[in-house]
Design an enzyme around this catalytic site. Structure first.
Site, PDB file in Angstrom:
ATOM      1  N   THR A   1      11.887 -42.576  -1.335  1.00  0.00           N
ATOM      2  CA  THR A   1      11.994 -42.262  -2.955  1.00  0.00           C
ATOM      3  C   THR A   1      11.117 -43.398  -3.822  1.00  0.00           C
ATOM      4  O   THR A   1      10.420 -43.087  -4.667  1.00  0.00           O
ATOM      5  CB  THR A   1      13.445 -42.376  -3.425  1.00  0.00           C
ATOM      6  OG1 THR A   1      14.320 -41.484  -2.637  1.00  0.00           O
ATOM      7  CG2 THR A   1      13.672 -42.089  -4.702  1.00  0.00           C
TER       8      THR A   1
ATOM      9  N   SER B   1       9.930 -42.469   5.786  1.00  0.00           N
ATOM     10  CA  SER B   1      11.088 -43.048   5.317  1.00  0.00           C
ATOM     11  C   SER B   1      11.633 -43.235   6.684  1.00  0.00           C
ATOM     12  O   SER B   1      11.749 -42.443   7.702  1.00  0.00           O
ATOM     13  CB  SER B   1      12.043 -42.036   4.836  1.00  0.00           C
ATOM     14  OG  SER B   1      13.574 -42.306   4.667  1.00  0.00           O
TER      15      SER B   1
ATOM     16  N   GLN C   1       9.844 -36.130   5.690  1.00  0.00           N
ATOM     17  CA  GLN C   1      10.418 -35.171   6.971  1.00  0.00           C
ATOM     18  C   GLN C   1       9.753 -35.117   8.216  1.00  0.00           C
ATOM     19  O   GLN C   1      10.021 -34.297   9.065  1.00  0.00           O
ATOM     20  CB  GLN C   1      10.788 -33.795   6.316  1.00  0.00           C
ATOM     21  CG  GLN C   1      12.056 -33.957   5.408  1.00  0.00           C
ATOM     22  CD  GLN C   1      13.320 -34.282   5.766  1.00  0.00           C
ATOM     23  OE1 GLN C   1      13.539 -34.249   6.950  1.00  0.00           O
ATOM     24  NE2 GLN C   1      14.211 -34.213   4.912  1.00  0.00           N
TER      25      GLN C   1
ATOM     26  N   THR D   1      12.587 -60.232  -1.637  1.00  0.00           N
ATOM     27  CA  THR D   1      12.781 -60.769  -0.328  1.00  0.00           C
ATOM     28  C   THR D   1      12.757 -59.596   0.656  1.00  0.00           C
ATOM     29  O   THR D   1      13.455 -58.558   0.512  1.00  0.00           O
ATOM     30  CB  THR D   1      14.241 -61.747  -0.423  1.00  0.00           C
ATOM     31  OG1 THR D   1      13.998 -62.621  -1.228  1.00  0.00           O
ATOM     32  CG2 THR D   1      14.200 -62.169   1.191  1.00  0.00           C
TER      33      THR D   1
ATOM     34  N   CYS E   1      20.432 -34.836  -1.787  1.00  0.00           N
ATOM     35  CA  CYS E   1      20.654 -35.333  -3.047  1.00  0.00           C
ATOM     36  C   CYS E   1      21.050 -34.232  -3.982  1.00  0.00           C
ATOM     37  O   CYS E   1      21.565 -34.729  -5.102  1.00  0.00           O
ATOM     38  CB  CYS E   1      19.075 -35.932  -3.438  1.00  0.00           C
ATOM     39  SG  CYS E   1      18.388 -36.621  -2.006  1.00  0.00           S
TER      40      CYS E   1
ATOM     41  N   HIS F   1      15.072 -43.655   7.518  1.00  0.00           N
ATOM     42  CA  HIS F   1      16.342 -42.672   8.002  1.00  0.00           C
ATOM     43  C   HIS F   1      15.916 -41.163   8.356  1.00  0.00           C
ATOM     44  O   HIS F   1      16.978 -40.485   8.513  1.00  0.00           O
ATOM     45  CB  HIS F   1      17.290 -42.763   7.081  1.00  0.00           C
ATOM     46  CG  HIS F   1      17.220 -42.250   5.914  1.00  0.00           C
ATOM     47  ND1 HIS F   1      18.094 -41.215   5.834  1.00  0.00           N
ATOM     48  CD2 HIS F   1      16.426 -42.213   4.863  1.00  0.00           C
ATOM     49  CE1 HIS F   1      17.796 -40.574   4.486  1.00  0.00           C
ATOM     50  NE2 HIS F   1      17.020 -41.345   3.847  1.00  0.00           N
TER      51      HIS F   1
END
Ligand code: PLP
Length: 398
Positions: free
Chosen positions: A77, A207, A187, A252, A337, A209
């Site tokens: 995102t 991404s 994906q 950070t 989502c 995950h």
């Protein structure tokens, strides 16, 4: 202690993949041993910085990029937002010689929403349609792209249907008119080969995950030679602070997450070796549903798709009601989502389904480790749930 109510079978791996135990271990080790701030000059900081650079190299090697082209973010995102809004900001610095952005109709909200933000700011944002099979309409795209087009953003693989877009043709059309190309590839890694250089895109989001890595970490890949037309840079940062990630993503470092992301990247080729088996199981799932239930159709069946994704319509059975009858099967009605909202999937309506038809569709997404036994059990559960919903509708109308 955290209690988890774990459904017996998980066919919702497009919502998030299970972290690979090797990734979990590397993440844990990094969290407990790399205790310095990577921006600190002392030895503790430099050890953490070295681990981040190793992860950058691992991500670059696995995704066909150079380490300089990898900007770590908090997920896809954020990478998508940086790609669209950051590119527009760089275009403005260059005097905004181009004022149009084109996005695909079936993009994830993580592209559509930043595109809306740009539209609200007066940018000309166009949506390119998809064909009934879910692939971007290249004829329409060719008509839409002109010398005013700054960016075309088309995802590599759709999260709801698994449909793969013909990115090579998109890149050819866009680059011929001097426009840049971004792809949301969240994906794809580990399911199909993904090589940034071969794809020829200018920006690519990934991404952690979705590739057996940690949540809350991802990357935006940037072609090191790409610039906005007439400009000196490709992106301007969206947030401002320290100089991390060449100032493009200050803050950070999430050392443990980044180390986990790098480790997950080293395992992508291993996951690719599972793809043929995954596709065979996905197809067996579809075939069993079609054989044992009437009124079953697969969305995007005619297009090349991710091997693990099945988006299936059960005619006459509301998908929310079907899911309510599946407490032991994790699957979804659309993207994680957007599920829970009453809107029909924009992906499916863009492919020509009516709102009512789209509300009868379920997404089933497999992992490399999904077993034959799980597929068989899922088939039985789905058949029971769909039959139950259909029979209660019949009873209602009697
Ligand atoms: N893009 C696509 C295609 C996705 O499927 C997702 C997640 O569902 C995202 C972006 C968002 O990724 P992240 O959760 O890393 O922000």
């Amino acid at each position: 202690m955290i209690l988890s109510s774990r459904p017996a079978i998980n066919l919702d791996h497009n919502a998030t993949t299970i972290i690979d135990p090797r990734v979990a271990q590397a993440t844990h080790e990094a969290a407990t041993t790399l205790i310095g701030n990577p921006s600190s000059q002392h030895a503790l900081g430099q050890a953490a910085a070295a681990a981040i650079e190793q992860a950058r190299q691992q991500a670059a090697d696995a995704l066909g990029a150079s380490p300089r082209e990898v900007i770590f973010t908090g997920g896809a995102t954020e990478a998508n937002n940086l790609a669209l809004l950051g590119l527009w900001a760089a275009n403005e610095v260059a005097g905004a010689p181009r004022r149009t952005i084109i996005v695909g109709a079936t993009e994830h909200s993580a592209v559509l929403e930043p595109a809306k933000v740009l539209a609200d700011r007066g940018v000309r944002v166009l949506e390119v349609a998809v064909l009934r099979d879910g692939r971007v309409d290249l004829d329409q795209l060719a008509e839409l792209i002109d010398d005013d087009t700054l960016l075309v953003s088309i995802m590599l693989a759709n999260n709801e249907t698994g449909v793969l877009h013909p990115l090579d043709a998109v890149v050819e059309l866009a680059h011929a008119r001097g426009a840049l190309v971004h792809t949301d590839a969240a994906q794809a890694p580990g399911r199909i080969p993904v090589d940034f250089a071969d794809l020829g895109v200018d920006l690519m989001s990934v991404s952690g995950h979705k590739m057996y890595g940690p949540r809350g970490v991802g990357a935006l890949l940037l072609d090191r030679y790409a610039r906005v037309p007439g400009g000196a840079s490709l992106l301007e940062p969206l947030i401002h602070g320290g100089g991390q990630e060449r100032g493009l993503r200050p803050g950070t470092y999430n050392t443990a997450g980044i180390v986990g992301f790098g480790t997950a990247a080293t395992l992508l080729s291993e996951h690719l070796t599972e793809a043929a088996n995954v596709a065979a199981r996905r197809d067996r799932l579809a075939a069993a549903l079609e054989a044992r239930l009437a009124g079953v159709s697969v969305n995007g069946a005619r297009a090349p798709r991710l091997p693990n994704t099945l988006n299936v319509r059960f005619e006459g059975a509301d998908a929310e009601a079907v899911l309510a009858g599946l407490p032991l099967l994790a699957c979804s009605t659309g993207s994680a989502c957007s599920s829970g909202t009453p809107h029909p999937s924009h992906v499916l309506t863009s492919m020509g389904l009516s709102a009512a038809e789209a509300s009868e569709c379920v997404r089933l997404s497999l992992a490399g480790a999904t077993s034959d036994g799980e597929i068989d059990a899922a088939v039985d559960m789905l058949i029971d749930a769909v039959s139950h919903v259909r029979s209660s509708i019949t009873l209602d109308v009697q």
